[in-house]
Scaffold this motif. Structure first.
Motif: not given
Length: 463
Positions: A193-214
């Motif tokens: 599911l994650f690698a086949g379909y959600m892909r960038e959505q995992v990085c953009k919406y599910m991964c907390p690292y993207a939110r606090f990296q700044s």
């Protein structure tokens, strides 16, 4: 604004070649050979890396760990956290772009997709075309390959907790246990599911690292940057056009940097939280610059201060050694040294002392006071070991009978121990709990040194 109910537009990343994509694939090969290969390695006639939750034994090559060794897991988590802080402070989202499992498996799944459906333009054309036998074969072949890889990934994951050769036998005989079957399917489905379909959505919406990296970046952090001063104004042109005379920048507005981006962003709009630092845009832009005869580096790793102050590469490197980087590095080195030193000098056995809850103390023959204990001796080696147990701390403290015991490889053994003190010692010590020590000595084998462990407990004298 994007409506919460708006359909997600599918992203078709274009294949790219270059220095950074080769590094990404090197890490894909390294991490996956490690993940898929480790369970099949043998060490001392057993699986080299095995987390036996049922027996509460964790085998990592020559080490045998118990739940009491939780401190090592804590140290590993601290090392991972500070390494992430350090790498992010120095060069942004290196973890996301090169080694994160989501990135790695997405790269593998996209490679399979390209093999069946072609590159970006071919995939877009295939998706827009009506269903046909060719489309069915291509889509079906891709799905079959994805499912096979996902199930193999789930099987390998479970193989770290159930001996993988036993697991393979169970799979071949359709005899998987309920929990093993659940985790093979669950982990496989998550990968699919994650690698086949959600892909960038995992990085953009599910991964907390993207939110606090700044919060972890500063103006001297290397990030993937577009040199707007050099690139603007952008526009298409021929190779022989003098860009200065035409009033153009180096960017030919080919949009290839957008087409290769796995999250679909335009790096020319500046730093965005969706950027995972994969550097695909650098590789494709350098290729375009080579074809146009322009210098490379229109899109490159640079810092905000580097772009604004036109810093040289030497100056950028010098600015890396700033206080926060030095603090992270120092803490990381200290934790690593402490962990490895503790692992090298750890005692190869452990002892737990538990008082008998049935009676804290009792009066026995000739006025002696007796306390009963249960000792768990855990052998953290893969050879049978012999141990001698003694106790001290009170005058005249003695065991009812000498204790000498053997414990098998990576086993734990419970034994009961009775300690007594003479009445005169109990009278002089007074009622209450008094500190004592159990001393467990491992008998030295040929070529080994004698090891000793002390465990504190209390001896209760009743009123």
């Amino acid at each position: 604004m994007v409506s919460l109910y708006q359909a997600q537009k599918k992203i078709y990343p274009k294949a790219v070649s270059g220095w950074f994509i080769r590094w990404r694939w090197a890490l894909v090969w390294f991490t996956q050979l490690l993940f898929y290969g480790l369970p099949w390695l043998e060490w001392n006639a057993r699986q080299a890396v095995l987390f036996d939750l049922g027996a509460r034994r964790f085998y990592i090559f020559g080490m045998v760990l118990y739940p009491q060794d939780f401190i090592y897991l804590t140290a590993l988590l601290l090392i991972s956290a500070y390494a992430l802080f350090l790498f992010t402070a120095v060069a942004g989202r290196l973890w996301c772009g090169y080694a994160c499992p989501q990135t790695v498996y997405t790269e593998i799944f996209m490679w399979i997709e390209r093999k069946f459906e072609g590159d970006r333009a071919a995939r877009m054309k295939l998706d827009a075309a009506p269903w046909s036998l060719d489309k069915f074969i291509r889509k079906g072949g891709k799905q079959a390959a994805w499912i096979a890889l996902a199930l193999w990934t789930g099987f390998t994951f479970v193989g770290y907790f159930t001996p993988i050769q036993v697991l393979a036998t169970e799979v071949a005989a359709f005899g998987l246990g309920p929990w093993e079957l659940f985790w093979v399917l669950f982990y496989g489905f998550a990968t699919y599911l994650f690698a086949g379909y959600m892909r960038e959505q995992v990085c953009k919406y599910m991964c907390p690292y993207a939110r606090f990296q700044s919060a972890m970046f500063d103006k001297d952090t290397l990030i993937i940057s577009y040199d707007a001063e050099r690139g603007e104004p952008r526009g298409s042109r021929g190779r022989k056009i003098d860009i200065k005379a035409a009033g153009l920048g180096s960017c030919i507005d080919c949009n290839l940097c957008v087409h290769v981006c796995p999250t679909g962003i335009d790096i020319r709009n500046g730093l965005q939280y969706e950027c995972i630092g994969c550097a695909a845009c650098i590789d494709v832009c350098n290729g375009v610059m080579d074809k146009m005869g322009y210098p490379r580096g229109l899109v490159r790793y640079d810092t905000q201060n580097g772009l604004s102050q036109h810093l040289s590469r030497t100056q950028l490197i010098r600015r890396m050694f700033r206080p926060r980087v030095l603090v992270y590095s120092s803490i990381l080195v200290i934790i690593c040294i402490a962990l490895f030193w503790h692992m090298l000098t750890r005692t190869p056995f452990k002892v737990d002392v538990v008082r008998d809850r049935a009676s804290l103390a009792r009066l026995v023959d000739d006025g002696f006071i007796e306390n009963v204990y249960r000792l768990q001796v855990m052998n953290a080696t893969e050879q049978t070991q012999s141990y001698t147990v003694t106790a001290d701390g009170l005058q005249g403290l003695a065991m009812t009978q000498p204790l000498h015991m053997s414990v098998g490889p990576a086993e734990a053994r419970w034994v009961s121990v009775s300690l007594r003190v003479p009445p005169q010692t109990a009278q002089s010590a007074g009622s209450g709990a008094h500190e004592i020590h159990f001393r467990i000595v491992r008998d030295a084998a040929i070529g080994e040194e004698q090891r000793q462990l002390a465990e504190k407990s209390t001896f209760v004298v009743p009123r």
